[in-house]
Motif scaffolding. Structure first.
Motif, PDB file in Angstrom:
ATOM      1  N   ARG A 142       0.832  -1.211   0.000  1.00  0.00           N
ATOM      2  CA  ARG A 142       0.000   0.000   0.000  1.00  0.00           C
ATOM      3  C   ARG A 142       0.869   1.264   0.000  1.00  0.00           C
ATOM      4  O   ARG A 142       0.632   2.207  -0.768  1.00  0.00           O
ATOM      5  CB  ARG A 142      -0.917  -0.035   1.218  1.00  0.00           C
ATOM      6  CG  ARG A 142      -1.989   1.036   1.217  1.00  0.00           C
ATOM      7  CD  ARG A 142      -3.066   0.705   2.233  1.00  0.00           C
ATOM      8  NE  ARG A 142      -2.582   0.680   3.599  1.00  0.00           N
ATOM      9  CZ  ARG A 142      -2.546  -0.415   4.355  1.00  0.00           C
ATOM     10  NH1 ARG A 142      -2.957  -1.577   3.868  1.00  0.00           N
ATOM     11  NH2 ARG A 142      -2.111  -0.354   5.605  1.00  0.00           N
ATOM     12  N   VAL A 143       1.890   1.295   0.843  1.00  0.00           N
ATOM     13  CA  VAL A 143       2.762   2.474   0.924  1.00  0.00           C
ATOM     14  C   VAL A 143       3.531   2.660  -0.379  1.00  0.00           C
ATOM     15  O   VAL A 143       3.653   3.781  -0.896  1.00  0.00           O
ATOM     16  CB  VAL A 143       3.728   2.345   2.120  1.00  0.00           C
ATOM     17  CG1 VAL A 143       4.817   3.415   2.060  1.00  0.00           C
ATOM     18  CG2 VAL A 143       2.957   2.470   3.434  1.00  0.00           C
ATOM     19  N   ARG A 144       4.040   1.577  -0.929  1.00  0.00           N
ATOM     20  CA  ARG A 144       4.785   1.691  -2.180  1.00  0.00           C
ATOM     21  C   ARG A 144       3.890   2.213  -3.305  1.00  0.00           C
ATOM     22  O   ARG A 144       4.305   3.035  -4.120  1.00  0.00           O
ATOM     23  CB  ARG A 144       5.408   0.344  -2.555  1.00  0.00           C
ATOM     24  CG  ARG A 144       6.535  -0.076  -1.610  1.00  0.00           C
ATOM     25  CD  ARG A 144       7.348  -1.268  -2.117  1.00  0.00           C
ATOM     26  NE  ARG A 144       6.535  -2.459  -2.305  1.00  0.00           N
ATOM     27  CZ  ARG A 144       6.055  -2.875  -3.473  1.00  0.00           C
ATOM     28  NH1 ARG A 144       6.339  -2.189  -4.573  1.00  0.00           N
ATOM     29  NH2 ARG A 144       5.327  -3.974  -3.546  1.00  0.00           N
ATOM     30  N   GLY A 145       2.649   1.780  -3.334  1.00  0.00           N
ATOM     31  CA  GLY A 145       1.715   2.263  -4.343  1.00  0.00           C
ATOM     32  C   GLY A 145       1.408   3.740  -4.190  1.00  0.00           C
ATOM     33  O   GLY A 145       1.334   4.476  -5.180  1.00  0.00           O
ATOM     34  N   LYS A 146       1.238   4.181  -2.968  1.00  0.00           N
ATOM     35  CA  LYS A 146       0.958   5.605  -2.736  1.00  0.00           C
ATOM     36  C   LYS A 146       2.153   6.476  -3.119  1.00  0.00           C
ATOM     37  O   LYS A 146       1.981   7.596  -3.622  1.00  0.00           O
ATOM     38  CB  LYS A 146       0.577   5.820  -1.265  1.00  0.00           C
ATOM     39  CG  LYS A 146      -0.793   5.258  -0.897  1.00  0.00           C
ATOM     40  CD  LYS A 146      -1.086   5.419   0.588  1.00  0.00           C
ATOM     41  CE  LYS A 146      -2.446   4.814   0.941  1.00  0.00           C
ATOM     42  NZ  LYS A 146      -2.742   4.911   2.395  1.00  0.00           N
ATOM     43  N   LEU A 147       3.358   5.974  -2.890  1.00  0.00           N
ATOM     44  CA  LEU A 147       4.548   6.741  -3.255  1.00  0.00           C
ATOM     45  C   LEU A 147       4.640   6.940  -4.763  1.00  0.00           C
ATOM     46  O   LEU A 147       4.970   8.042  -5.233  1.00  0.00           O
ATOM     47  CB  LEU A 147       5.809   6.038  -2.746  1.00  0.00           C
ATOM     48  CG  LEU A 147       6.108   6.223  -1.268  1.00  0.00           C
ATOM     49  CD1 LEU A 147       7.206   5.273  -0.823  1.00  0.00           C
ATOM     50  CD2 LEU A 147       6.505   7.672  -0.978  1.00  0.00           C
ATOM     51  N   THR A 148       4.352   5.909  -5.527  1.00  0.00           N
ATOM     52  CA  THR A 148       4.400   6.073  -6.980  1.00  0.00           C
ATOM     53  C   THR A 148       3.310   7.035  -7.449  1.00  0.00           C
ATOM     54  O   THR A 148       3.520   7.797  -8.400  1.00  0.00           O
ATOM     55  CB  THR A 148       4.263   4.719  -7.697  1.00  0.00           C
ATOM     56  OG1 THR A 148       3.043   4.092  -7.318  1.00  0.00           O
ATOM     57  CG2 THR A 148       5.421   3.804  -7.343  1.00  0.00           C
ATOM     58  N   ALA A 149       2.174   7.058  -6.791  1.00  0.00           N
ATOM     59  CA  ALA A 149       1.114   7.997  -7.144  1.00  0.00           C
ATOM     60  C   ALA A 149       1.536   9.436  -6.856  1.00  0.00           C
ATOM     61  O   ALA A 149       1.279  10.351  -7.647  1.00  0.00           O
ATOM     62  CB  ALA A 149      -0.169   7.654  -6.377  1.00  0.00           C
ATOM     63  N   VAL A 150       2.201   9.661  -5.733  1.00  0.00           N
ATOM     64  CA  VAL A 150       2.665  11.008  -5.381  1.00  0.00           C
ATOM     65  C   VAL A 150       3.669  11.525  -6.404  1.00  0.00           C
ATOM     66  O   VAL A 150       3.658  12.700  -6.784  1.00  0.00           O
ATOM     67  CB  VAL A 150       3.297  11.007  -3.968  1.00  0.00           C
ATOM     68  CG1 VAL A 150       4.082  12.297  -3.728  1.00  0.00           C
ATOM     69  CG2 VAL A 150       2.219  10.854  -2.900  1.00  0.00           C
ATOM     70  N   ALA A 151       4.551  10.633  -6.874  1.00  0.00           N
ATOM     71  CA  ALA A 151       5.641  11.051  -7.766  1.00  0.00           C
ATOM     72  C   ALA A 151       5.273  10.994  -9.242  1.00  0.00           C
ATOM     73  O   ALA A 151       6.106  11.330 -10.089  1.00  0.00           O
ATOM     74  CB  ALA A 151       6.868  10.179  -7.513  1.00  0.00           C
ATOM     75  N   GLY A 152       4.062  10.601  -9.567  1.00  0.00           N
ATOM     76  CA  GLY A 152       3.672  10.513 -10.969  1.00  0.00           C
ATOM     77  C   GLY A 152       4.293   9.348 -11.692  1.00  0.00           C
ATOM     78  O   GLY A 152       4.456   9.383 -12.913  1.00  0.00           O
ATOM     79  N   GLY A 153       4.664   8.318 -10.956  1.00  0.00           N
ATOM     80  CA  GLY A 153       5.450   7.234 -11.515  1.00  0.00           C
ATOM     81  C   GLY A 153       4.650   6.095 -12.090  1.00  0.00           C
ATOM     82  O   GLY A 153       4.754   4.960 -11.610  1.00  0.00           O
ATOM     83  N   ASP A 154       3.866   6.324 -13.109  1.00  0.00           N
ATOM     84  CA  ASP A 154       3.161   5.235 -13.769  1.00  0.00           C
ATOM     85  C   ASP A 154       4.198   4.275 -14.343  1.00  0.00           C
ATOM     86  O   ASP A 154       5.075   4.659 -15.110  1.00  0.00           O
ATOM     87  CB  ASP A 154       2.281   5.794 -14.883  1.00  0.00           C
ATOM     88  CG  ASP A 154       1.419   4.725 -15.522  1.00  0.00           C
ATOM     89  OD1 ASP A 154       1.106   3.732 -14.852  1.00  0.00           O
ATOM     90  OD2 ASP A 154       1.073   4.886 -16.708  1.00  0.00           O
TER      91      ASP A 154
END
Length: 369
Positions: A40-52
Motif C-alpha cells: 500500500r505504501v509503495r503504491g501511494k509513493l508512486t502515485a505522489v511522484a507521478g510514476g506510472d
C-alpha cells in the motif's frame, strides 16, 4: 505539552492522525498485514511522484540511507557519476561516491549559484564514461530549487541515467518522475510528505531495478536490488522495518494524496511568502532571488551583532526551532515552513522574533508600532 513549532527543514510538525498512527499495536513483520502495508505504501509513493510504471523500495533509515543505497547500487564499476554541486548536499552526493570508490566528476557551480544547463550538456558530451548524473532537487543549505526537468531531459538525450535527491522536495514541489526523466528518485517520510522520521525510499522502474542484478553489491543492508527482490518480487521486507513509523507514513501519504501535491505546494508557498514578507519588512536580507527559491525554506542573513546561537536560543524559549546553515554560508539562518504550520504560527513567530532581536513590531503594512 506546549506545542513546539518546528521551522527546521525536517522533521516537521505532523497531523494528529499521523502521530496517532504510531501507537498501532505490536506486530510481526512477517505477517500478511505487513505485506499489505508495504504494498500500500509503495503504491501511494508512486502515485505522489507521478510514476506510472514505477515502483518503490522502502528503507528503515533517514533520507541519506536511501541516497547512499542508490548511489552505491546503481553505478556500475565500468561507469561514472556526474555530480552537480551547488550546495552542501551536492557535496554530500560526491562524498558518497568517494566512500564507495565510485568514479565521479564533480561539476561545481558554487553555493547559491544556479545549475548551468549548458555546462551540464557540455560535460555529458565530452565525457561519455559518465553513465549517471546526480543532483539535489531542493538544496536546503541555500534554499535553492534546482531544475529537475531540465537536467533530466539532458541526461535522457545523452543516454545517461538520472539520480535525483528529492529528499526535501517530493510532496510539495512540481515533480513528475516520468515527465522529468528521473530514473532514480530518492525521498524520505519526514519532510514535505509530513510523516515521521525513520523511513526513506527509492523510486524507479521495474526494468531499472531488474537491471541491478548485473551490478555486484557494494553494501549489504543498503543493497537496492536485494531490497527490490524482497519487497517487490517477494512482497515482504528483507529486514525488520520500523513498522509503527511505516504505519504513520501510510496515513501521511493518504493525507498527501487527499490534499494533492499541487495544493500542498500552494499552502507551503503561502507560508513562505508570509515569512519572506515578514523578514524583508524588518530589513532582513534574503539569500536568494525569488526565481530560485523553493516553496518550503527561506535562507536569510543575520545582520547586526546577533549571533545564530543567540537567535536560536531566544526563539526556542518562545517555542520555535530554527536551523543553522553549514559553514560555507556562515552568518545566515534557515526558516523552513514544511509540515503543519499555520498562518497564526508565523504571526506568533514574528512576535517572538521581534522580542529576541529587540526590533519594534511591524504591522502588515510594514509600519513600525
Amino acid at each position: 505539552m506546549t506545542r513546539v513549532v518546528l521551522m527546521n527543514p525536517g522533521p516537521v510538525n505532523v497531523d494528529e492522525r499521523v502521530r496517532a498512527a504510531i501507537a498501532s499495536p505490536d506486530e510481526c513483520h512477517r505477517e500478511p498485514e505487513t505485506r499489505e502495508l508495504l504494498t500500500r505504501v509503495r503504491g501511494k509513493l508512486t502515485a505522489v511522484a507521478g510514476g506510472d510504471g514505477h515502483t518503490a523500495v522502502l528503507l528503515t533509515g533517514s533520507g541519506t540511507a536511501a541516497l547512499e543505497a542508490t548511489v552505491s547500487s546503481v553505478v556500475p564499476a565500468t561507469g561514472g557519476l556526474l555530480v552537480l554541486d551547488n550546495g552542501h548536499y551536492g557535496e554530500r552526493l560526491h562524498r558518497i561516491a568517494e566512500v564507495h570508490g565510485i568514479a565521479a566528476r564533480r561539476l561545481e557551480f558554487g553555493w547559491a549559484n544556479p545549475v548551468d544547463l549548458d555546462a551540464v550538456d557540455r560535460a555529458l558530451a565530452a565525457e561519455p564514461w559518465l553513465s549517471h548524473v546526480a543532483m539535489v532537487h531542493h538544496e536546503t543549505s541555500t534554499g535553492m530549487l534546482n531544475p529537475a526537468g531540465g537536467v533530466g531531459r539532458l541526461a535522457a538525450r545523452h543516454g545517461r541515467s538520472f539520480i535525483l535527491d528529492a529528499i526535501s522536495s517530493i510532496g510539495a514541489e512540481d515533480l513528475d518522475v516520468v515527465a522529468d526523466h528521473v530514473d532514480w528518485c530518492v525521498g524520505t517520510a519526514n519532510k514535505c510528505l509530513e510523516g515521521l522520521p525513520g523511513i526513506s525510499f527509492v523510486l524507479g522502474t521495474h526494468a531499472a531495478f531488474d537491471a541491478l542484478a548485473e551490478i555486484p553489491a557494494r553494501t549489504f543492508y543498503l543493497d537496492l536490488h536485494a531490497g527490490y527482490r524482497a519487497q517487490v518480487t517477494g512482497g515482504a521486507p528483507q529486514f525488520t522495518p520500523a513498522l509503527q513509523v511505516l504505519r504513520a507514513f501510510d496515513v501521511a501519504l493518504e493525507l498527501t494524496l487527499a490534499e494533492t501535491v499541487a495544493s500542498r505546494g500552494a499552502r507551503y508557498r503561502a507560508r513562505a511568502e508570509q515569512i519572506r514578507t515578514g523578514l524583508t519588512g524588518r530589513g532582513v536580507r534574503l539569500l536568494l532571488p525569488p526565481q530560485h527559491r523553493a516553496a518550503s525554506i527561506t535562507n536569510a542573513w543575520l545582520g547586526g551583532d546577533l549571533t545564530y546561537d543567540q537567535l536560536h536560543d531566544g526563539l526556542r524559549q518562545h517555542g520555535f526551532v530554527i536551523y543553522a546553515v553549514q559553514d560555507r554560508a556562515a552568518g545566515s539562518f534557515r526558516l523552513a515552513n514544511m509540515g503543519q504550520l499555520t498562518a497564526a504560527d508565523i504571526d506568533r513567530f514574528f512576535i517572538a522574533f521581534d522580542a529576541v532581536t529587540a526590533r519594534p513590531a511591524v504591522t502588515a503594512l510594514g509600519v513600525a508600532q
